[in-house]
Design a protein around this motif. Structure first.
Motif, PDB file in Angstrom:
ATOM      1  N   ALA A  65      12.287 -71.160  23.598  1.00 37.63           N
ATOM      2  CA  ALA A  65      11.111 -71.138  22.729  1.00 37.63           C
ATOM      3  C   ALA A  65      10.506 -69.741  22.648  1.00 37.63           C
ATOM      4  N   VAL A  66      10.444 -69.047  23.774  1.00 37.79           N
ATOM      5  CA  VAL A  66       9.902 -67.685  23.768  1.00 37.79           C
ATOM      6  C   VAL A  66      10.808 -66.759  22.974  1.00 37.79           C
ATOM      7  N   THR A  67      12.105 -66.895  23.126  1.00 40.55           N
ATOM      8  CA  THR A  67      13.046 -66.041  22.397  1.00 40.55           C
ATOM      9  C   THR A  67      12.938 -66.277  20.893  1.00 40.55           C
ATOM     10  N   VAL A  68      12.954 -67.520  20.472  1.00 45.01           N
ATOM     11  CA  VAL A  68      12.868 -67.825  19.041  1.00 45.01           C
ATOM     12  C   VAL A  68      11.512 -67.407  18.484  1.00 45.01           C
ATOM     13  N   GLY A  69      10.452 -67.659  19.235  1.00 42.68           N
ATOM     14  CA  GLY A  69       9.121 -67.253  18.785  1.00 42.68           C
ATOM     15  C   GLY A  69       9.005 -65.757  18.605  1.00 42.68           C
ATOM     16  N   SER A  70       9.558 -65.000  19.536  1.00 45.38           N
ATOM     17  CA  SER A  70       9.488 -63.539  19.408  1.00 45.38           C
ATOM     18  C   SER A  70      10.336 -63.044  18.239  1.00 45.38           C
ATOM     19  N   LEU A  71      11.469 -63.684  17.994  1.00 45.75           N
ATOM     20  CA  LEU A  71      12.284 -63.294  16.842  1.00 45.75           C
ATOM     21  C   LEU A  71      11.555 -63.594  15.527  1.00 45.75           C
ATOM     22  N   ILE A  72      10.945 -64.738  15.423  1.00 49.61           N
ATOM     23  CA  ILE A  72      10.207 -65.098  14.204  1.00 49.61           C
ATOM     24  C   ILE A  72       9.024 -64.166  14.010  1.00 49.61           C
ATOM     25  N   LEU A  73       8.282 -63.903  15.068  1.00 47.42           N
ATOM     26  CA  LEU A  73       7.130 -63.019  14.973  1.00 47.42           C
ATOM     27  C   LEU A  73       7.549 -61.596  14.596  1.00 47.42           C
ATOM     28  N   GLY A  74       8.608 -61.112  15.202  1.00 51.77           N
ATOM     29  CA  GLY A  74       9.104 -59.775  14.868  1.00 51.77           C
ATOM     30  C   GLY A  74       9.576 -59.685  13.426  1.00 51.77           C
ATOM     31  N   TYR A  75      10.240 -60.723  12.956  1.00 50.81           N
ATOM     32  CA  TYR A  75      10.726 -60.716  11.582  1.00 50.81           C
ATOM     33  C   TYR A  75       9.574 -60.734  10.589  1.00 50.81           C
ATOM     34  N   THR A  76       8.585 -61.580  10.824  1.00 49.65           N
ATOM     35  CA  THR A  76       7.462 -61.651   9.883  1.00 49.65           C
ATOM     36  C   THR A  76       6.655 -60.361   9.888  1.00 49.65           C
ATOM     37  N   ARG A  77       6.496 -59.737  11.030  1.00 50.56           N
ATOM     38  CA  ARG A  77       5.774 -58.461  11.069  1.00 50.56           C
ATOM     39  C   ARG A  77       6.560 -57.366  10.366  1.00 50.56           C
ATOM     40  N   SER A  78       7.871 -57.379  10.504  1.00 52.35           N
ATOM     41  CA  SER A  78       8.666 -56.336   9.833  1.00 52.35           C
ATOM     42  C   SER A  78       8.630 -56.537   8.323  1.00 52.35           C
ATOM     43  N   ARG A  79       8.563 -57.765   7.869  1.00 52.00           N
ATOM     44  CA  ARG A  79       8.489 -58.013   6.425  1.00 52.00           C
ATOM     45  C   ARG A  79       7.144 -57.550   5.865  1.00 52.00           C
ATOM     46  N   ARG A  80       6.078 -57.703   6.621  1.00 54.10           N
ATOM     47  CA  ARG A  80       4.763 -57.242   6.166  1.00 54.10           C
ATOM     48  C   ARG A  80       4.750 -55.729   6.020  1.00 54.10           C
ATOM     49  N   VAL A  81       5.353 -55.032   6.963  1.00 56.04           N
ATOM     50  CA  VAL A  81       5.397 -53.568   6.901  1.00 56.04           C
ATOM     51  C   VAL A  81       6.201 -53.137   5.689  1.00 56.04           C
ATOM     52  N   ASP A  82       7.300 -53.830   5.402  1.00 54.79           N
ATOM     53  CA  ASP A  82       8.107 -53.483   4.240  1.00 54.79           C
ATOM     54  C   ASP A  82       7.323 -53.683   2.945  1.00 54.79           C
ATOM     55  N   LYS A  83       6.542 -54.724   2.859  1.00 56.11           N
ATOM     56  CA  LYS A  83       5.790 -54.990   1.644  1.00 56.11           C
ATOM     57  C   LYS A  83       4.717 -53.935   1.421  1.00 56.11           C
ATOM     58  N   ARG A  84       4.082 -53.470   2.466  1.00 54.71           N
ATOM     59  CA  ARG A  84       3.027 -52.470   2.329  1.00 54.71           C
ATOM     60  C   ARG A  84       3.581 -51.116   1.914  1.00 54.71           C
ATOM     61  N   SER A  85       4.721 -50.756   2.458  1.00 53.36           N
ATOM     62  CA  SER A  85       5.260 -49.423   2.182  1.00 53.36           C
ATOM     63  C   SER A  85       6.346 -49.431   1.109  1.00 53.36           C
ATOM     64  N   ASP A  86       6.456 -50.502   0.383  1.00 51.94           N
ATOM     65  CA  ASP A  86       7.444 -50.597  -0.673  1.00 51.94           C
ATOM     66  C   ASP A  86       7.114 -49.570  -1.767  1.00 51.94           C
ATOM     67  N   PRO A  87       8.053 -48.713  -2.149  1.00 50.66           N
ATOM     68  CA  PRO A  87       7.778 -47.665  -3.146  1.00 50.66           C
ATOM     69  C   PRO A  87       7.289 -48.221  -4.480  1.00 50.66           C
TER      70      PRO A  87
END
Length: 94
Positions: free
Chosen positions: A60-82
Protein backbone atom coordinates in the motif's frame (compact mmCIF):
# COMPACT_ATOMS: atom_id res chain seq x y z
CA UNK A 1 24.22 -23.06 30.74
CA UNK A 2 22.60 -21.80 33.91
CA UNK A 3 21.66 -18.52 32.18
CA UNK A 4 19.81 -20.40 29.42
CA UNK A 5 17.74 -22.33 31.99
CA UNK A 6 16.69 -19.17 33.82
CA UNK A 7 15.70 -17.52 30.53
CA UNK A 8 13.77 -20.58 29.44
CA UNK A 9 11.81 -20.79 32.69
CA UNK A 10 11.11 -17.03 32.57
CA UNK A 11 9.90 -17.31 28.98
CA UNK A 12 7.72 -20.32 29.87
CA UNK A 13 6.09 -18.52 32.80
CA UNK A 14 5.54 -15.40 30.69
CA UNK A 15 3.92 -17.50 27.97
CA UNK A 16 1.62 -19.15 30.51
CA UNK A 17 0.64 -15.78 31.97
CA UNK A 18 -0.13 -14.35 28.52
CA UNK A 19 -2.12 -17.45 27.61
CA UNK A 20 -4.18 -17.18 30.80
CA UNK A 21 -4.75 -13.46 30.18
CA UNK A 22 -5.83 -14.13 26.60
CA UNK A 23 -8.28 -16.82 27.71
CA UNK A 24 -9.62 -14.55 30.43
CA UNK A 25 -10.22 -11.77 27.92
CA UNK A 26 -12.14 -14.19 25.70
CA UNK A 27 -14.36 -15.23 28.62
CA UNK A 28 -12.85 -18.65 29.34
CA UNK A 29 -12.18 -19.38 32.99
CA UNK A 30 -8.71 -20.75 33.60
CA UNK A 31 -7.36 -22.54 36.61
CA UNK A 32 -3.55 -22.54 37.01
CA UNK A 33 -3.19 -26.34 36.98
CA UNK A 34 -4.89 -26.68 33.60
CA UNK A 35 -2.54 -24.10 32.07
CA UNK A 36 0.40 -26.49 32.48
CA UNK A 37 -1.44 -29.35 30.80
CA UNK A 38 -2.98 -27.26 28.02
CA UNK A 39 0.28 -25.59 27.08
CA UNK A 40 1.21 -26.33 23.48
CA UNK A 41 4.32 -25.44 21.58
CA UNK A 42 3.79 -22.56 19.18
CA UNK A 43 3.49 -23.69 15.59
CA UNK A 44 5.52 -22.51 12.67
CA UNK A 45 2.71 -20.38 11.19
CA UNK A 46 1.58 -18.59 14.36
CA UNK A 47 2.78 -15.20 13.10
CA UNK A 48 1.62 -15.60 9.52
CA UNK A 49 -0.99 -12.89 9.94
CA UNK A 50 1.74 -10.40 10.93
CA UNK A 51 3.68 -11.26 7.79
CA UNK A 52 0.58 -10.79 5.62
CA UNK A 53 -0.18 -7.47 7.33
CA UNK A 54 3.42 -6.32 6.81
CA UNK A 55 3.40 -7.23 3.11
CA UNK A 56 0.02 -5.56 2.52
CA UNK A 57 1.21 -2.39 4.29
CA UNK A 58 4.42 -2.33 2.28
CA UNK A 59 2.44 -2.78 -0.94
CA UNK A 60 0.00 0.00 0.00
CA UNK A 61 2.82 2.42 0.81
CA UNK A 62 4.61 1.60 -2.45
CA UNK A 63 1.51 2.04 -4.61
CA UNK A 64 0.49 5.18 -2.74
CA UNK A 65 3.89 6.77 -3.24
CA UNK A 66 3.86 5.88 -6.93
CA UNK A 67 0.40 7.40 -7.42
CA UNK A 68 1.32 10.51 -5.45
CA UNK A 69 4.58 10.95 -7.36
CA UNK A 70 2.83 10.52 -10.69
CA UNK A 71 0.09 13.04 -9.92
CA UNK A 72 2.60 15.60 -8.66
CA UNK A 73 4.75 15.18 -11.76
CA UNK A 74 1.71 15.70 -13.99
CA UNK A 75 0.86 18.94 -12.17
CA UNK A 76 4.37 20.26 -12.73
CA UNK A 77 4.14 19.39 -16.42
CA UNK A 78 0.85 21.24 -16.79
CA UNK A 79 2.20 24.40 -15.16
CA UNK A 80 5.37 24.55 -17.21
CA UNK A 81 3.85 23.42 -20.49
CA UNK A 82 5.13 25.80 -23.23
CA UNK A 83 1.69 26.00 -24.84
CA UNK A 84 0.09 27.21 -21.61
CA UNK A 85 2.90 29.71 -21.08
CA UNK A 86 2.38 31.03 -24.64
CA UNK A 87 -1.39 31.37 -24.13
CA UNK A 88 -0.85 33.18 -20.84
CA UNK A 89 1.60 35.63 -22.41
CA UNK A 90 -0.60 36.11 -25.46
CA UNK A 91 -3.69 36.88 -23.34
CA UNK A 92 -1.78 39.40 -21.23
CA UNK A 93 -0.69 41.22 -24.41
CA UNK A 94 -4.28 41.72 -25.57
Amino acid sequence: MEEANRTESWQRSLQEMLSALNQTLHGVLVCPSSAHRARARPGRDDNAYLYILFVMTLFAVTVGSLILGYTRSRRVDKRSDPYHVYIKNRVSMI
